[in-house]
Design an enzyme around this catalytic site. Sequence first.
Site, short mmCIF file in Angstrom:
data_model
loop_
_atom_site.label_atom_id
_atom_site.label_comp_id
_atom_site.label_asym_id
_atom_site.label_seq_id
_atom_site.Cartn_x
_atom_site.Cartn_y
_atom_site.Cartn_z
N LYS A 150 0.87 -1.18 0.00
CA LYS A 150 0.00 0.00 0.00
C LYS A 150 0.91 1.23 0.00
CE LYS A 150 -1.77 3.05 2.01
NZ LYS A 150 -1.76 4.56 1.74
N GLY B 270 6.94 5.55 8.07
CA GLY B 270 6.13 6.76 8.10
C GLY B 270 6.32 7.48 9.42
N SER B 271 5.34 8.26 9.78
CA SER B 271 5.44 9.08 10.98
C SER B 271 5.35 8.22 12.24
CB SER B 271 4.33 10.13 11.00
OG SER B 271 3.07 9.51 11.25
N THR B 272 5.92 8.74 13.31
CA THR B 272 5.86 8.02 14.59
C THR B 272 4.42 7.88 15.08
OG1 THR B 272 8.08 8.69 15.23
CG2 THR B 272 6.58 8.11 17.00
N GLY C 13 2.85 5.17 13.15
CA GLY C 13 3.53 3.93 13.52
C GLY C 13 3.01 3.37 14.84
N GLU D 87 9.80 1.78 10.73
CA GLU D 87 10.87 2.76 10.51
C GLU D 87 10.18 4.12 10.53
OE1 GLU D 87 12.88 5.46 9.28
OE2 GLU D 87 12.93 4.58 7.27
N CYS E 264 13.54 10.80 6.84
CA CYS E 264 13.46 10.48 8.26
C CYS E 264 14.80 10.66 8.95
CB CYS E 264 12.94 9.06 8.44
SG CYS E 264 13.90 7.83 7.52
N GLU F 162 9.63 16.71 14.68
CA GLU F 162 10.12 16.45 13.33
C GLU F 162 9.39 17.36 12.35
OE1 GLU F 162 11.19 12.59 10.61
OE2 GLU F 162 9.20 12.63 11.52
#
Length: 508
Positions: free
Chosen positions: A190, A242-244, A247, A264, A298, A399
Site C-alpha cells: 500500500k 512513516g510518521s511516529t 507507527g 521505521e 526520516c 520532526e
Amino acid sequence: MNPDTPATASIRARPQRTYSMLIDGTWCAAADARTFASIDPYTGQPWALVPEAGTADVERAVSAARQALEAGPWAGSLPAYRARLLRRLAQLIADNAQELANVQVLENGKLMREVLAQTHGLAAHCHYFAGAAELMHGHTVPISIPDMFTYTVREPVGVVAAITPWNSPLSLLFWKLCPALAAGNTVVVKPSEITPVSTLVLAELFEQAGFPPGVINVVTGGGTVGATLAAHPQVDKIAFTGSTAVGKQVAQTAAARLARISLELGGKSPNIVFDDADIDRAVNGVLAGIFSASGQTCLAGSRALVQADIYDEFARRLVARAQRVKLGDPLLEDTEMGTVACRMQYDKVLRLIEAARQEGAQLLCGGGPPDDPALAAGLFVLPTIFGKVQSDMQIAREEVFGPVLCLIPFTSEDQAVAIANDTRFGLAAGVWSRDVARVHRTVRRLRAGTVWVNTYRRTHYSMPFGGMKESGLGRENGLEAIYEYTETKAVWIDSGPGIADPFNPRAG
C-alpha cells in the site's frame, strides 16, 4: 514559471492516464470505481488518476497473497527460484530506470539526479537479496541430552503488508520487498496516496519478471486503506515506514493479534560538529543532511550541534552556502533543491517555522516561500536555518520533515551527547571530528540506530538501518533484514531407543 526545456516539457506533456491496481496478477479498478488524482508539486496540476481501494479490494489482495503462499509455484519454493526472479526484476529495473525516475519526480518533486541514482540502486538491491535468499541458515544445536539431534530452520513469516511513504517511494519499498520475497513471503503493498503511481509502474515489471500471480499485490488509496490492510487477520507481518504517530497506531493494531511488525519512523537527528572538525567538510555534510530532498527524509540531520569556539564561523559559512542553494524544476540537472511533496506537508513546514519565530528562535536565513514569481506555482520553501536554538523549543523537538535546520551551541563533549540524546527519537546521528578517541567515545554514547562520522546521509543495502526509542522497531537492509521476515522453528529428533518410563524422561 520558467519555460520547460524540451526534455522536461515532454515528461509533463504526457496525457493524463488512469492507472489500475495489481491484485492476483490482474490489473483492476477499485470495486466501487472510485479514483483520486496525483498532483505534481512543481506545477500544482493533476497528472494521473489512481484507484481509491476499499475494503473489498483489500480483502481480494490479502486472499490472493494467502493463496499464493500456500499453493502454486511460490509455495515452498526453493531459494534459487526466488533469486532468479529477483535477478530478472533487477535487469528490468535497470532497463526502465528513467521512466521510474520520471514518475517519482512528478509525484513528489524530488530532484531527478537523486531519484535516478536511487532507482538504479534498486537493481543492486535485488541482486544482494537474491544472494541472501540462500543464506538463511539454520543451526545445529549440540544440546546435552543423549541421542537427541536438534536444529533450527528459518521459514517465511507469511503474508506481509508493506505500507510505504511518499518521500522515497520505491527505495523504501525495496527495503521491505526484497528481503520479504527472498525469504519466501507474499506481499500486499500500500503506497502513500501522495506517490502511488511509481509503485504501480514498478508493478508492471513484477509481471514481466515472472513472479506468480498473488505473490506481489498493490492496492492504492489513503490512510483508511492502510489501516484496513494492517488490521486484516490474514496479514502475518506489517512493515511500515512513516510518521511516529501513525507507527504507534500500526503497533496497536498489530498487538491486538500479535502480528509481527517492523517500524521505521521519525527522527530529529543531531549532527555534532566538534571544534577540531574540518569546517568546510562539516558545512557541506550538514547542508546535505538537511536540505537534500528538501529535508523530507526520516534521517535528516535537523539539529546541528556546534561547539561554541567555532559556532560563529560555522554559522556564517553555513548560512552563506544555504543562501546560494538553487531552487527550481526538479527535472533539471542544475536544480539543487526541489519542492515539498504535497500541500499538507508544505503547510505543516510553514506552521512550524512560524512557531519557531514566536518562540524566539533566531532566524538566520530562509523562513518561508521564495519571492521568485517563476516558482510561485510550486510548493517551495527556502532553506531555513534558526540559530542558537534552545533544546526545549518546539522546532528542536518536533520532526519538521522539511528544509529547516536548528543550530545549537555546546561547550563540552558531555553536553553535546546530552543534547543529542535529549529527544524521543533515535534514528541517526552524525559526528564531525579529527580526534579518533573522541569519535569512538561519542559513537558509543549516542542513542541512535545509525551514526555517521565525517559524513552523513549514507545508506547501503548491505548495512542495517533502523531506529531506537520512538524511531522504530527492527532493522531494514543487510542480512538482519531478511531475518525480520522469517520465523525460527526448532526441531528435535530422538535417535535413541526411546523413553522407557514416560514419567521419568531420564530413564532408559
